[in-house]
Design a protein around this motif. Structure first.
Motif, mmCIF file in Angstrom:
data_model
loop_
_atom_site.group_PDB
_atom_site.id
_atom_site.type_symbol
_atom_site.label_atom_id
_atom_site.label_comp_id
_atom_site.label_asym_id
_atom_site.label_seq_id
_atom_site.Cartn_x
_atom_site.Cartn_y
_atom_site.Cartn_z
ATOM 1 N N ALA A 133 27.393 -87.307 -33.770
ATOM 2 C CA ALA A 133 26.178 -86.873 -33.294
ATOM 3 C C ALA A 133 25.149 -86.648 -34.290
ATOM 4 C CB ALA A 133 26.712 -85.236 -33.007
ATOM 5 N N TYR A 134 25.472 -86.542 -35.548
ATOM 6 C CA TYR A 134 24.276 -86.609 -36.391
ATOM 7 C C TYR A 134 23.754 -87.779 -36.558
ATOM 8 C CZ TYR A 134 21.494 -84.209 -39.908
ATOM 9 O OH TYR A 134 20.223 -83.556 -40.333
ATOM 10 N N GLY A 135 24.500 -88.948 -36.462
ATOM 11 C CA GLY A 135 23.653 -90.213 -36.524
ATOM 12 C C GLY A 135 22.677 -90.437 -35.456
ATOM 13 N N LEU A 136 23.102 -89.967 -34.286
ATOM 14 C CA LEU A 136 22.108 -90.014 -33.298
ATOM 15 C C LEU A 136 21.052 -89.006 -33.450
ATOM 16 C CD1 LEU A 136 21.507 -91.354 -30.528
ATOM 17 C CD2 LEU A 136 22.649 -89.413 -29.073
ATOM 18 N N TYR A 137 21.102 -88.020 -34.070
ATOM 19 C CA TYR A 137 20.106 -86.832 -34.328
ATOM 20 C C TYR A 137 19.158 -87.718 -35.472
ATOM 21 C CZ TYR A 137 18.322 -82.577 -36.219
ATOM 22 O OH TYR A 137 17.305 -81.515 -36.738
ATOM 23 N N GLN A 138 19.542 -88.236 -36.454
ATOM 24 C CA GLN A 138 18.755 -88.927 -37.239
ATOM 25 C C GLN A 138 17.885 -90.056 -36.719
ATOM 26 O OE1 GLN A 138 22.000 -89.462 -40.100
ATOM 27 N NE2 GLN A 138 20.794 -88.271 -41.638
ATOM 28 N N ALA A 139 18.709 -91.029 -35.877
ATOM 29 C CA ALA A 139 17.792 -91.934 -35.220
ATOM 30 C C ALA A 139 16.850 -91.708 -34.318
ATOM 31 C CB ALA A 139 18.928 -92.811 -34.251
ATOM 32 N N LEU A 140 17.002 -90.205 -33.549
ATOM 33 C CA LEU A 140 15.944 -89.985 -32.470
ATOM 34 C C LEU A 140 14.804 -89.011 -33.480
ATOM 35 C CD1 LEU A 140 18.338 -88.655 -29.836
ATOM 36 C CD2 LEU A 140 16.586 -90.398 -29.722
ATOM 37 N N ASP A 141 15.288 -88.555 -34.815
ATOM 38 C CA ASP A 141 14.209 -87.948 -35.676
ATOM 39 C C ASP A 141 13.307 -89.044 -36.114
ATOM 40 O OD1 ASP A 141 13.296 -85.596 -36.745
ATOM 41 O OD2 ASP A 141 14.515 -85.968 -38.641
ATOM 42 N N HIS A 142 13.712 -89.915 -36.426
ATOM 43 C CA HIS A 142 13.009 -91.266 -36.909
ATOM 44 C C HIS A 142 12.211 -91.707 -35.881
ATOM 45 C CE1 HIS A 142 11.886 -94.703 -39.555
ATOM 46 N NE2 HIS A 142 12.343 -95.491 -38.658
ATOM 47 N N LEU A 143 12.780 -92.035 -34.502
ATOM 48 C CA LEU A 143 11.739 -92.252 -33.754
ATOM 49 C C LEU A 143 10.647 -91.483 -33.102
ATOM 50 C CD1 LEU A 143 11.191 -94.585 -31.222
ATOM 51 C CD2 LEU A 143 12.928 -93.434 -29.917
ATOM 52 N N GLY A 144 10.889 -90.168 -33.238
ATOM 53 C CA GLY A 144 10.009 -89.187 -32.748
ATOM 54 C C GLY A 144 8.906 -89.126 -33.714
ATOM 55 N N ALA A 145 9.188 -89.391 -35.170
ATOM 56 C CA ALA A 145 8.169 -89.532 -35.910
ATOM 57 C C ALA A 145 7.289 -90.555 -35.600
ATOM 58 C CB ALA A 145 8.654 -89.469 -37.237
ATOM 59 N N LYS A 146 7.531 -91.549 -35.309
ATOM 60 C CA LYS A 146 7.049 -92.897 -34.987
ATOM 61 C C LYS A 146 5.980 -92.439 -33.831
ATOM 62 C CE LYS A 146 9.415 -96.714 -35.592
ATOM 63 N NZ LYS A 146 10.187 -97.877 -35.395
ATOM 64 N N VAL A 147 6.604 -91.918 -32.691
ATOM 65 C CA VAL A 147 5.763 -91.640 -31.508
ATOM 66 C C VAL A 147 4.736 -90.693 -32.016
ATOM 67 C CG1 VAL A 147 5.802 -90.525 -29.304
ATOM 68 C CG2 VAL A 147 7.508 -91.798 -29.769
ATOM 69 N N LEU A 148 4.977 -89.569 -33.002
ATOM 70 C CA LEU A 148 4.046 -88.585 -33.042
ATOM 71 C C LEU A 148 2.866 -89.094 -34.038
ATOM 72 C CD1 LEU A 148 6.126 -85.560 -34.004
ATOM 73 C CD2 LEU A 148 4.289 -85.629 -32.219
ATOM 74 N N GLY A 149 3.200 -90.281 -34.948
ATOM 75 C CA GLY A 149 2.210 -90.979 -35.554
ATOM 76 C C GLY A 149 1.130 -91.821 -34.748
ATOM 77 N N ALA A 150 1.757 -92.071 -33.643
ATOM 78 C CA ALA A 150 0.686 -92.795 -32.547
ATOM 79 C C ALA A 150 -0.160 -92.207 -32.088
ATOM 80 C CB ALA A 150 1.584 -93.750 -31.423
ATOM 81 N N LEU A 151 0.415 -90.945 -31.539
ATOM 82 C CA LEU A 151 -0.204 -89.766 -31.032
ATOM 83 C C LEU A 151 -1.382 -89.242 -32.054
ATOM 84 C CD1 LEU A 151 2.208 -87.835 -28.825
ATOM 85 C CD2 LEU A 151 0.485 -89.402 -28.092
ATOM 86 N N ALA A 152 -1.166 -89.172 -33.092
ATOM 87 C CA ALA A 152 -2.056 -88.837 -34.275
ATOM 88 C C ALA A 152 -3.360 -89.599 -34.399
ATOM 89 C CB ALA A 152 -1.372 -88.586 -35.530
ATOM 90 N N LEU A 153 -2.935 -91.150 -34.366
ATOM 91 C CA LEU A 153 -3.962 -91.974 -34.461
ATOM 92 C C LEU A 153 -4.850 -91.824 -33.270
ATOM 93 C CD1 LEU A 153 -2.214 -95.247 -35.823
ATOM 94 C CD2 LEU A 153 -3.835 -93.612 -36.785
ATOM 95 N N HIS A 154 -4.441 -91.691 -32.031
ATOM 96 C CA HIS A 154 -5.266 -91.428 -30.867
ATOM 97 C C HIS A 154 -6.002 -90.163 -30.880
ATOM 98 C CE1 HIS A 154 -5.426 -90.568 -26.330
ATOM 99 N NE2 HIS A 154 -6.006 -91.722 -26.445
#
Length: 315
Positions: A133-154
């Motif tokens: 469960a925590y492995g999946l938590y960390q993977a999604l946390d990392h992906l979410g930060a990437k999506v927010l980075g793209a939205l920040a640039l937008h």
């Protein structure tokens, strides 16, 4: 121009300098239109997702009395197990047809956030639950930060603008079980029409159809993503922060018809939250003559979360 279908994007384009600008423009436009998009090319192995679902399904198959050992009374559902019949969509008459488990961020117990981010609870009956469960938590946390980075640039912010605002975020991984529906007269929906509370939600591997998104034209649009696609949607905190530039779109999980109703449904959303003391204050760059500030009073992420948890009967 309005699209009739919620789009899916390959996030590997974000890593490619030659494609980044086009990706950011397309992704941002999709979120402005829908508040929802599919993300693939995310690098989370299919085997990891499958293993997670196997572990979660085994937990939900345990006897009711065993699962209830992990229900934290008075905890507002923040950690551990929440039984059927508790969570209710804002304004709904009937509770949702679901049980779930909450995994939060692992932080030092002397952290300044410890009071608002309790320690995790883990089921001893399934020893590998914690690691998976925590492995999946960390993977999604990392992906979410990437999506927010793209939205920040937008919206003309630096790509790393969100990084220090979510690095201790009160984010939640929520394995969910919607049981088979055995009576056609049941008045409840698996999940009533609602918007999410947080910045963004990442939904990985829903095992059945049922998710529907309310379009700007007022139509319910089904969104069943491909197996390799994670559905990512805007939550109310990001809508408020961006002065509704990115809308938090109403969605629901409807009860399927016919034989499909007699199948259980499992899904695992990851609710990405900011740090508890982050001040949600409308970004100046999102205020224009056509879009004046809708929220003159800022509020902390923790204050906003507690307000909303009371509305959905988790507190």
């Amino acid at each position: 121009m309005s699209q009739t279908r919620i789009p899916t994007f390959d996030i590997r384009r974000f890593e490619d300098p030659a494609q980044r600008d086009a990706f950011v423009a397309e992704l941002g436009a999709a979120y402005q239109e829908w508040g929802f998009a599919g993300i693939h090319g995310h690098g989370i192995p299919e085997a990891q997702i499958a293993q997670s679902y196997d572990v979660f399904q085994r937990f939900f198959a345990l006897p009711e009395a065993v699962k209830r050992k992990y229900h934290v009374e008075g905890g507002g559902g923040a950690r551990g197990y929440t039984p059927f019949g508790i969570e209710t969509a804002k304004g709904a008459t009937y509770s949702d047809l679901k049980e779930f488990w909450h995994v939060g961020r692992e932080i030092p117990r002397d952290s300044k956030y410890a009071a608002s981010m309790p320690a995790n609870v883990w089921p001893s009956e399934i020893p590998e639950f914690r690691e998976v469960a925590y492995g999946l938590y960390q993977a999604l946390d990392h992906l979410g930060a990437k999506v927010l980075g793209a939205l920040a640039l937008h919206i003309d912010l630096p790509v790393d603008w969100f990084d220090d605002k979510i690095d201790s975020g009160n984010s939640i991984l929520r394995p969910l079980h919607y049981p088979p529906i055995t009576s056609p007269e049941v008045p409840n929906e698996r999940a009533g029409a609602h918007e999410d509370i947080n910045l963004i939600t990442l939904l990985v591997g829903a095992s059945a159809e049922g998710l529907e998104v309310l379009s700007r034209q007022g139509e319910w649009v089904p969104f069943t993503a491909d197996a390799d696609t994670i559905v990512v949607n805007i939550g109310d905190m990001l809508q408020r922060l961006t002065n509704h530039v990115y809308p938090s779109t109403t969605h629901r999980v409807v009860n399927p018809k016919g034989d499909k109703a007699r199948q259980p449904r499992y899904s695992t959303p990851f609710f990405l939250h900011p740090n508890p003391d982050f001040l949600i204050d409308v970004l100046p760059g999102t205020v224009t003559a056509d879009n004046p500030s809708r929220y003159p009073e800022p509020i902390t992420a923790q204050g906003y979360l507690e307000e909303r948890l009371r509305e959905i009967k988790l507190k």
